[in-house]
Design a protein around this motif. Structure first.
Motif, mmCIF file in Angstrom:
data_model
loop_
_atom_site.group_PDB
_atom_site.id
_atom_site.type_symbol
_atom_site.label_atom_id
_atom_site.label_comp_id
_atom_site.label_asym_id
_atom_site.label_seq_id
_atom_site.Cartn_x
_atom_site.Cartn_y
_atom_site.Cartn_z
ATOM 1 N N GLU A 39 94.448 11.064 16.114
ATOM 2 C CA GLU A 39 94.141 10.159 17.225
ATOM 3 C C GLU A 39 94.211 8.721 16.732
ATOM 4 O OE1 GLU A 39 90.484 11.263 19.163
ATOM 5 O OE2 GLU A 39 91.240 13.285 19.595
ATOM 6 N N PHE A 40 94.603 7.825 17.663
ATOM 7 C CA PHE A 40 94.694 6.403 17.375
ATOM 8 C C PHE A 40 93.955 5.616 18.446
ATOM 9 C CE2 PHE A 40 98.291 8.247 15.199
ATOM 10 C CZ PHE A 40 98.237 7.611 13.974
ATOM 11 N N ASP A 41 93.412 4.480 18.037
ATOM 12 C CA ASP A 41 92.665 3.613 18.947
ATOM 13 C C ASP A 41 93.603 2.635 19.645
ATOM 14 O OD1 ASP A 41 90.278 4.867 18.229
ATOM 15 O OD2 ASP A 41 89.992 3.524 16.526
ATOM 16 N N ALA A 42 94.623 3.181 20.282
ATOM 17 C CA ALA A 42 95.606 2.395 21.033
ATOM 18 C C ALA A 42 96.252 3.333 22.042
ATOM 19 C CB ALA A 42 96.660 1.812 20.098
ATOM 20 N N PRO A 43 96.763 2.791 23.140
ATOM 21 C CA PRO A 43 97.388 3.640 24.159
ATOM 22 C C PRO A 43 98.742 4.193 23.684
ATOM 23 C CG PRO A 43 97.574 1.333 24.774
ATOM 24 C CD PRO A 43 96.725 1.375 23.539
ATOM 25 N N PRO A 44 99.210 5.273 24.311
ATOM 26 C CA PRO A 44 100.475 5.901 23.902
ATOM 27 C C PRO A 44 101.653 4.929 23.841
ATOM 28 C CG PRO A 44 99.363 7.282 25.510
ATOM 29 C CD PRO A 44 98.583 6.006 25.414
#
Length: 162
Positions: free
Chosen positions: A25-30
């Protein structure tokens, strides 16, 4: 600028299938995570271990396009290359992946970009290789260092560009 994240990378292998699955998971939108995967100027900033510098030789991130890059440090160099089979912005990326050290070994990789609440994204990468033996050699190669350090660098890149 470094940012601490609690996002963990999972590298999984089914004992009966020649498949490697990576989830993170990343703290940014796709949209932003996908762009980091397909924009060569961003890609070179995060791919691979911190000890390797990446140089793009070819990059055509569209369905039917091709790519090649080299990772190097000191007197060591390794090349990677493949084709983009499907580029569906912010959703899905399907490509082949080959390594100069094993030119007959081709992996088919499918990366999905799933939106999460709070403007976050989960990526799931599934790589299919020819045999369990090849899969096990890849897993034993130290690829986890490149994946983990690369994703940490991607976290930092996404935080800078927020």
């Amino acid at each position: 600028m470094s940012r601490t994240t609690t996002n963990q990378t999972r590298i999984e292998a089914d004992p009966d299938l020649p498949v490697i699955r990576i989830v993170r998971e990343f703290d940014a939108p796709p949209e932003r995570v996908f762009r980091a995967w397909t924009d060569p100027e961003l890609f070179v900033q995060w791919i691979g271990p911190r000890s390797i510098d990446t140089t793009i030789e070819r990059w055509d991130a569209r369905t039917g396009g091709e790519w090649r890059y080299t990772g190097s440090r000191d007197d060591f160099s390794m090349g990677f290359w493949g084709s983009f089979h499907e580029v569906r912005p912010s959703e899905r990326l399907v490509q082949t992946f080959s390594f100069d050290g094993a030119p007959d070994g081709v992996s088919l990789e499918t990366m999905t970009f799933e939106p999460l609440e709070g403007g976050r994204c989960r990526i799931t990468g599934v790589s299919v290789v020819e045999s369990l033996e090849i899969r096990d050699r890849i897993l034993a190669s130290g690829m986890d260092v490149g994946v983990n350090e690369g994703y940490e660098k991607l976290d930092e890149l996404l935080a800078r560009d927020a």
